[in-house]
Design an enzyme around this catalytic site. Structure first.
Site, PDB file in Angstrom:
ATOM      1  CB  SER A  10      37.167  29.558  10.536  1.00 39.12           C
ATOM      2  OG  SER A  10      36.892  29.993  11.868  1.00 39.12           O
TER       3      SER A  10
ATOM      4  CE1 TYR B 185      34.483  33.622   7.617  1.00 36.78           C
ATOM      5  CE2 TYR B 185      34.247  32.545   9.750  1.00 36.78           C
ATOM      6  CZ  TYR B 185      35.053  33.075   8.753  1.00 36.78           C
ATOM      7  OH  TYR B 185      36.426  33.021   8.894  1.00 36.78           O
TER       8      TYR B 185
END
Ligand SMILES: NC(=O)c1ccc[n+]([C@@H]2O[C@H](COP(=O)([O-])OP(=O)(O)OC[C@H]3O[C@@H](n4cnc5c(N)ncnc54)[C@H](OP(=O)(O)O)[C@@H]3O)[C@@H](O)[C@H]2O)c1
Length: 246
Positions: free
Chosen positions: A145, A169
């Site tokens: 990401s 994350y």
């Protein structure tokens, strides 16, 4: 299409979201694609939808956090195909409480996040590497990401500068980027290419549909990097053909 029809791909977390669409697009390109899901019946159900459109898709059970499940999937792929051409490490989770400050996220959330987003990717990749080595042109796509970019996180005004609510994350994606670089270096003299991708901010369950782009566009970078030829990059971090900063 013809050069892909002899290829076999496996996409983890293929039951929904970007993974499901990645399976669809790889199969549309002619690749025999294994739709991997941690729940076999849901994987079968998802695969049936694509088979119904005439696509070369097959379900396979694979919980990426379960060593026995990984071993069983490797055995199944070995028995049926004797090699793997493309591994897309797509499965991922966000479990943090976004209302908490980064310093207050629980260690349990950090562990759970790293278990799926990092350790499972390492374990799945290690387990499939012998089958990828048997491919004439193995490809590993690690779905990362832009939130894993430390450069953009430390650059005031960048599109992610204020996205600090899910530190575990974000750090898990930085770790996957680092893993991709190390693996690409190790495999630099082999035909195997390893790349990290950012799918875009995609409307999926992960963000309750708040993403900015549709799922077909979100799967495109994974598919592009899965299908790169011998001249393609290795050790990169890309989004729709553009290199992202680490
Ligand atoms: N959506 C975005 O904007 C965005 C942006 C950047 C990066 N990403 C990354 O893109 C990837 C896909 O995200 P998404 O938005 O499509 O998420 P999603 O809709 O929440 O789907 C996640 C997928 O991962 C699977 N999964 C979770 N834990 C698993 C496990 N232990 N074993 C096997 N499968 C597991 C889920 O399976 P079940 O159906 O069984 O739960 C599901 O198929 C993730 O790595 C995510 O971090 C997404």
């Amino acid at each position: 299409m013809s050069q892909n029809t002899s290829k076999v791909a496996l996409v983890t977390g293929g039951t929904r979201g970007i993974g499901f669409e990645t399976v669809r697009q790889l199969a549309q390109a002619g690749v025999h694609t294994l739709l991997a899901g941690r729940d076999r019946s849901r994987a079968v159900e998802a695969a049936l939808k694509l088979q119904g459109d005439g696509l070369p898709v097959e379900a396979i059970a694979l919980d990426v956090t379960d060593t026995a499940s990984i071993a069983a999937a490797v055995q199944e792929v070995d028995r049926k195909f004797g090699r793997l051409d493309i591994l897309v490490n797509n499965a991922g989770i966000i479990v943090e409480d976004k209302t908490l400050a980064p310093s207050r996220q629980s260690v349990a959330a950090w562990r759970e996040t790293f278990q799926t987003n990092v350790f499972a990717v390492v374990e799945t990749t290690q387990a499939f590497l012998p089958l990828l080595r048997k491919s004439p042109a193995g490809r590993i796509v690690n779905v990362s990401s832009i939130l894993g970019s430390l450069t953009l996180h430390t650059q005031p005004g960048s599109p992610i500068y204020d996205f600090k609510s899910i530190p575990a994350y974000n750090a898990s994606k930085s770790a996957i980027n680092s893993y991709s670089v190390h693996l690409a270096y190790e495999l630099r003299d082999t035909p195997i290419k390893v790349n990290a991708v950012h799918p875009g901010y995609v409307k999926t369950d992960m963000n309750a549909g708040e993403g900015e782009i549709d799922v077909p566009t979100g799967a495109r970078t994974s598919v592009q990097m899965a299908l790169i030829d011998a001249d393609g990059p290795s050790g990169g971090f890309v989004y729709l053909g553009e290199t992202l900063p680490w």
